[in-house]
Design a protein around this motif. Structure first.
Motif, PDB file in Angstrom:
ATOM      1  N   ASP A  67       7.160 -24.422 -12.730  1.00 45.97           N
ATOM      2  CA  ASP A  67       5.785 -24.860 -12.533  1.00 45.97           C
ATOM      3  C   ASP A  67       5.417 -24.781 -11.054  1.00 45.97           C
ATOM      4  OD1 ASP A  67       6.890 -27.070 -11.244  1.00 45.97           O
ATOM      5  OD2 ASP A  67       6.510 -28.451 -12.917  1.00 45.97           O
ATOM      6  N   ALA A  68       4.231 -25.246 -10.704  1.00 44.70           N
ATOM      7  CA  ALA A  68       3.735 -25.122  -9.333  1.00 44.70           C
ATOM      8  C   ALA A  68       4.617 -25.865  -8.331  1.00 44.70           C
ATOM      9  CB  ALA A  68       2.293 -25.630  -9.248  1.00 44.70           C
ATOM     10  N   GLN A  69       5.335 -26.875  -8.807  1.00 47.72           N
ATOM     11  CA  GLN A  69       6.230 -27.646  -7.924  1.00 47.72           C
ATOM     12  C   GLN A  69       7.666 -27.109  -7.947  1.00 47.72           C
ATOM     13  OE1 GLN A  69       3.948 -29.370 -10.054  1.00 47.72           O
ATOM     14  NE2 GLN A  69       2.644 -29.315  -8.224  1.00 47.72           N
ATOM     15  N   GLY A  70       7.874 -25.981  -8.615  1.00 51.99           N
ATOM     16  CA  GLY A  70       9.201 -25.389  -8.664  1.00 51.99           C
ATOM     17  C   GLY A  70      10.132 -26.008  -9.678  1.00 51.99           C
ATOM     18  N   ARG A  71       9.585 -26.799 -10.596  1.00 54.52           N
ATOM     19  CA  ARG A  71      10.412 -27.424 -11.628  1.00 54.52           C
ATOM     20  C   ARG A  71      10.437 -26.552 -12.885  1.00 54.52           C
ATOM     21  NH1 ARG A  71       7.042 -32.954 -11.180  1.00 54.52           N
ATOM     22  NH2 ARG A  71       5.510 -31.341 -11.733  1.00 54.52           N
ATOM     23  N   PRO A  72      11.593 -26.492 -13.559  1.00 57.28           N
ATOM     24  CA  PRO A  72      11.673 -25.666 -14.779  1.00 57.28           C
ATOM     25  C   PRO A  72      10.771 -26.217 -15.882  1.00 57.28           C
ATOM     26  CG  PRO A  72      13.679 -26.960 -14.475  1.00 57.28           C
ATOM     27  CD  PRO A  72      12.884 -27.128 -13.228  1.00 57.28           C
ATOM     28  N   ILE A  73      10.108 -25.308 -16.583  1.00 55.41           N
ATOM     29  CA  ILE A  73       9.260 -25.669 -17.729  1.00 55.41           C
ATOM     30  C   ILE A  73      10.094 -25.510 -18.989  1.00 55.41           C
ATOM     31  CG2 ILE A  73       7.144 -25.147 -18.992  1.00 55.41           C
ATOM     32  CD1 ILE A  73       6.080 -23.883 -16.378  1.00 55.41           C
ATOM     33  N   ILE A  74      10.398 -26.627 -19.621  1.00 53.52           N
ATOM     34  CA  ILE A  74      11.258 -26.613 -20.807  1.00 53.52           C
ATOM     35  C   ILE A  74      10.387 -26.828 -22.047  1.00 53.52           C
ATOM     36  CG2 ILE A  74      13.248 -27.612 -21.953  1.00 53.52           C
ATOM     37  CD1 ILE A  74      13.871 -26.312 -19.249  1.00 53.52           C
ATOM     38  N   PRO A  75      10.250 -25.822 -22.909  1.00 53.04           N
ATOM     39  CA  PRO A  75       9.416 -25.995 -24.110  1.00 53.04           C
ATOM     40  C   PRO A  75      10.037 -26.975 -25.088  1.00 53.04           C
ATOM     41  CG  PRO A  75      10.559 -23.896 -24.183  1.00 53.04           C
ATOM     42  CD  PRO A  75      10.835 -24.471 -22.836  1.00 53.04           C
ATOM     43  N   ASP A  76       9.202 -27.602 -25.890  1.00 54.25           N
ATOM     44  CA  ASP A  76       9.644 -28.529 -26.924  1.00 54.25           C
ATOM     45  C   ASP A  76       9.870 -27.746 -28.211  1.00 54.25           C
ATOM     46  OD1 ASP A  76       9.985 -30.468 -28.860  1.00 54.25           O
ATOM     47  OD2 ASP A  76       8.316 -31.723 -28.205  1.00 54.25           O
ATOM     48  N   GLN A  77      11.101 -27.673 -28.671  1.00 56.46           N
ATOM     49  CA  GLN A  77      11.424 -26.872 -29.837  1.00 56.46           C
ATOM     50  C   GLN A  77      10.831 -27.435 -31.130  1.00 56.46           C
ATOM     51  OE1 GLN A  77      15.768 -26.956 -29.889  1.00 56.46           O
ATOM     52  NE2 GLN A  77      15.758 -28.526 -31.479  1.00 56.46           N
ATOM     53  N   GLU A  78      10.306 -28.655 -31.084  1.00 50.78           N
ATOM     54  CA  GLU A  78       9.720 -29.245 -32.289  1.00 50.78           C
ATOM     55  C   GLU A  78       8.230 -28.954 -32.419  1.00 50.78           C
ATOM     56  OE1 GLU A  78      11.958 -30.193 -34.193  1.00 50.78           O
ATOM     57  OE2 GLU A  78      13.533 -30.299 -32.679  1.00 50.78           O
ATOM     58  N   LYS A  79       7.628 -28.338 -31.433  1.00 47.45           N
ATOM     59  CA  LYS A  79       6.193 -28.052 -31.481  1.00 47.45           C
ATOM     60  C   LYS A  79       5.977 -26.656 -32.056  1.00 47.45           C
ATOM     61  CE  LYS A  79       4.580 -31.209 -27.898  1.00 47.45           C
ATOM     62  NZ  LYS A  79       3.818 -31.361 -26.636  1.00 47.45           N
ATOM     63  N   LEU A  80       5.463 -26.636 -33.282  1.00 43.62           N
ATOM     64  CA  LEU A  80       5.275 -25.383 -33.999  1.00 43.62           C
ATOM     65  C   LEU A  80       3.798 -25.172 -34.308  1.00 43.62           C
ATOM     66  CD1 LEU A  80       8.110 -25.799 -36.677  1.00 43.62           C
ATOM     67  CD2 LEU A  80       8.313 -25.005 -34.317  1.00 43.62           C
ATOM     68  N   THR A  81       3.424 -23.911 -34.436  1.00 41.64           N
ATOM     69  CA  THR A  81       2.087 -23.603 -34.911  1.00 41.64           C
ATOM     70  C   THR A  81       2.001 -23.960 -36.397  1.00 41.64           C
ATOM     71  OG1 THR A  81       2.692 -21.326 -35.452  1.00 41.64           O
ATOM     72  CG2 THR A  81       1.823 -21.738 -33.241  1.00 41.64           C
ATOM     73  N   GLN A  82       0.780 -24.053 -36.910  1.00 44.48           N
ATOM     74  CA  GLN A  82       0.566 -24.439 -38.301  1.00 44.48           C
ATOM     75  C   GLN A  82       0.134 -23.219 -39.115  1.00 44.48           C
ATOM     76  OE1 GLN A  82       1.060 -28.025 -38.972  1.00 44.48           O
ATOM     77  NE2 GLN A  82       1.907 -27.670 -36.936  1.00 44.48           N
ATOM     78  N   GLY A  83       0.332 -23.269 -40.430  1.00 43.22           N
ATOM     79  CA  GLY A  83      -0.140 -22.190 -41.289  1.00 43.22           C
ATOM     80  C   GLY A  83       0.948 -21.634 -42.184  1.00 43.22           C
ATOM     81  N   PHE A  84       0.621 -20.548 -42.909  1.00 42.53           N
ATOM     82  CA  PHE A  84       1.580 -19.905 -43.805  1.00 42.53           C
ATOM     83  C   PHE A  84       2.807 -19.432 -43.040  1.00 42.53           C
ATOM     84  CE2 PHE A  84      -2.280 -18.754 -46.424  1.00 42.53           C
ATOM     85  CZ  PHE A  84      -1.975 -19.631 -47.446  1.00 42.53           C
TER      86      PHE A  84
END
Length: 541
Positions: free
Chosen positions: A471-488
């Motif tokens: 990120d802008a402060q040089g910290r790693p951006i760690i995605p949340d593996q539980e956040k999913l898109t919705q749909g078929f």
């Protein structure tokens, strides 16, 4: 004045019918599979979440068992959350369990009854399925490897030159492969307007089918007669169908004309033209047969590859171990190929774990339906009940997969089955994953998808390191593996990543491989195949 009995009788009958409806609709008969408590009229509708439905269905499975039922207004939905129940019902009794429930907005209005995915178990569906099998059976799938290799090389080149656009590169890879297989032409860039329309349209289609209105008109069919100003989703569905049919027809009619004049690159549409002559089905139906393949092939493979990238970012120890295997087997002087597959078992395990850990068809896409009453373990599964292959619940069962939310390819190190062989294994506990469905509704693209995924995963691991973006402060951006898109079809919510070549030498190999393939195989202006590698044996319609 005497009371008119002629008027009284229908009034009494109507009142009695309404009272009976009030006291029976929404209730679960005692001989049905168990499930959460119901209330009159609604049944369990009030308990259905509007987001992350997969989590609630898995939670109910823990409470009510691997086969339970939900009463949704006038409809029954049976949820299967074990490998055994899926094998026993959707596979072994596929003749009974291959129908579809009514899907008014998605099938009748937004698809004109033409979408193969949502068709009932009819003569028309079986004919469509047979034609699709000719394109995607195991021997045909092997012949498409030259297409996959070319598109894969462009994807790798794009990861070098535009690494921040890796999602777009992955999507173009799967879409271009699919358009070549289905229509005979490739998608050279992500900005192709017809590819944009495909992804945007399918996203809107999935969103429409997730709305409360879509569920209500299925669970209470009398609501379908409401005017559009009270049910605006009807208008939206019709508008989507007009745009989608226009897209699919334009693809199909172009391929049909090129087939008739002998200029088409060998593909499925050639066979479809011949089948249309023999069977006499309409251009609209042909457009949706080919369009169904287009949307399925474009979305599911790209979603799994995107999940793989997230897994490598979140589990660097897995990435390192896979790279060690690739380096040991392949070395640093060439790209992996399909001949390396048997020796890259950890890479194959990563592919299977990606399909398990982040299943794209999280609830089996569209529910099955049973065509007659059936009894399973003493429980009645009533005629016309919807039947859900609860893929997420099966994949996240800790008895089947300990610590299920951990990405752990070691689960599959002793599994040498192909994806199709695992799906056909008579022992459900030996099946690797359930992402491709079950029974006669299993995804016919499973053979092609396996090769596309293996090539994509093995070559990305060979050529690149995947790390968190900063990120802008040089910290790693760690995605949340539980956040999913919705749909078929679902995938991880969009996330950034830092993708860099593992060495200058590997970067050069990737650049040179694409430059050579582009110069040798593609027209310099159109970027289409100069001469198709499958041209031998081509037959005119």
């Amino acid at each position: 004045m005497a009371f008119n009995n002629t008027l009284l009788i229908p009034v009494v009958v109507a009142v009695a019918f309404f009272i009976r409806l009030l006291f029976t609709t929404g209730r679960r008969p005692k001989n049905y599979p168990p499930g959460p408590p119901t209330i009159p009229i609604l049944g369990n509708l009030h308990q259905m979440p509007t987001h992350d439905v997969h989590l609630q269905l898995a939670k109910w499975a823990e409470e009510y068992g691997p086969v339970y039922s939900l009463i949704l207004g006038t409809k029954t939905l049976v949820v299967l959350t074990s490998d055994k129940s899926v094998k026993d019902l959707l596979d072994k009794k596929s003749g009974l369990y291959s129908h579809r429930p009514e899907i008014y907005l998605g099938n009748e209005l937004a698809s004109g009854g033409l979408r193969v995915l949502m068709m009932g178990y009819t003569k028309e569906w079986r004919a469509c399925r047979k034609m699709i099998h000719t394109l995607l059976n195991v021997s045909a799938a092997k012949s498409y490897v030259p297409y996959q290799v070319l598109e894969n090389k462009q994807m790798l080149w794009e990861l070098v030159t535009e690494p921040d656009r890796f999602l777009y590169s992955i999507r173009r890879y799967s879409n271009a492969l699919t358009t070549t297989m289905v229509y005979g032409w490739r998608t050279p860039t992500y900005e192709d307007p017809k590819m944009q329309q495909l992804f945007d349209g399918f996203s809107q289609f999935a969103e429409l089918n997730q709305t409360g209105a879509a569920g209500l008109v299925d669970f209470f069919p009398f609501l379908r007669s409401l005017p559009e100003f009270l049910l605006p989703a009807k208008k939206k569905a019709r508008e989507l169908h007009v745009l989608e049919k226009e897209l699919y027809l334009s693809h199909w009619l172009k391929a049909k004309q090129e087939t008739l004049d002998g200029s088409i690159t060998r593909c499925f549409s050639e066979e479809l033209v011949s089948a249309q002559k023999a069977e006499g089905f309409s251009d609209d139906q042909a457009a949706y047969i080919s369009g169904t393949l287009l949307e399925a092939g474009s979305d599911t493979t790209s979603s799994t590859l995107y999940a793989f990238v997230q897994a490598m970012l979140l589990y660097p120890d897995v990435q390192r171990k896979a790279q060690e295997e690739v380096d040991r087997v392949v070395g640093g002087n060439r790209l992996p190929n399909m001949e390396d597959e048997d020796d890259l078992q950890y890479v194959r395990a990563i592919m299977k774990e990606a399909l398990r850990w982040m299943p794209t068809t999280i609830l089996g896409a569209v529910p099955h339906a049973v065509t007659q009453d059936d009894v399973y373990n003493g429980m009645l599964i009533p005629k016309n009940a919807g039947v859900v292959n609860n893929v997420w619940g099966i994949h996240m069962d800790p008895k089947r997969h300990p610590d299920p939310r951990r990405f752990n390819p070691e689960r599959y190190m002793d599994d040498r089955q192909s994806l199709a062989d695992a799906a056909a294994n008579p022992d459900g506990s030996k099946r690797d994953q359930f992402t491709f469905g079950a029974g006669r509704r299993i995804c016919p693209g499973i053979h092609v998808a396996e090769r596309s995924l293996f090539l994509g995963i093995s070559r990305i691991l060979w050529g690149f390191d995947i790390e968190p973006a900063l990120d802008a402060q040089g910290r790693p951006i760690i995605p949340d593996q539980e956040k999913l898109t919705q749909g078929f079809v679902c995938m991880p919510e969009e996330f950034p990543a830092k993708i860099t070549p593992r060495s200058e030498a590997r970067r050069a190999i990737i650049m040179n491989e694409w430059a050579a393939a582009e110069a040798e195989l593609l027209d310099p202006v159109t970027k289409q195949w100069k001469q198709n590698p499958l041209a031998a044996g081509r037959t005119k319609a």
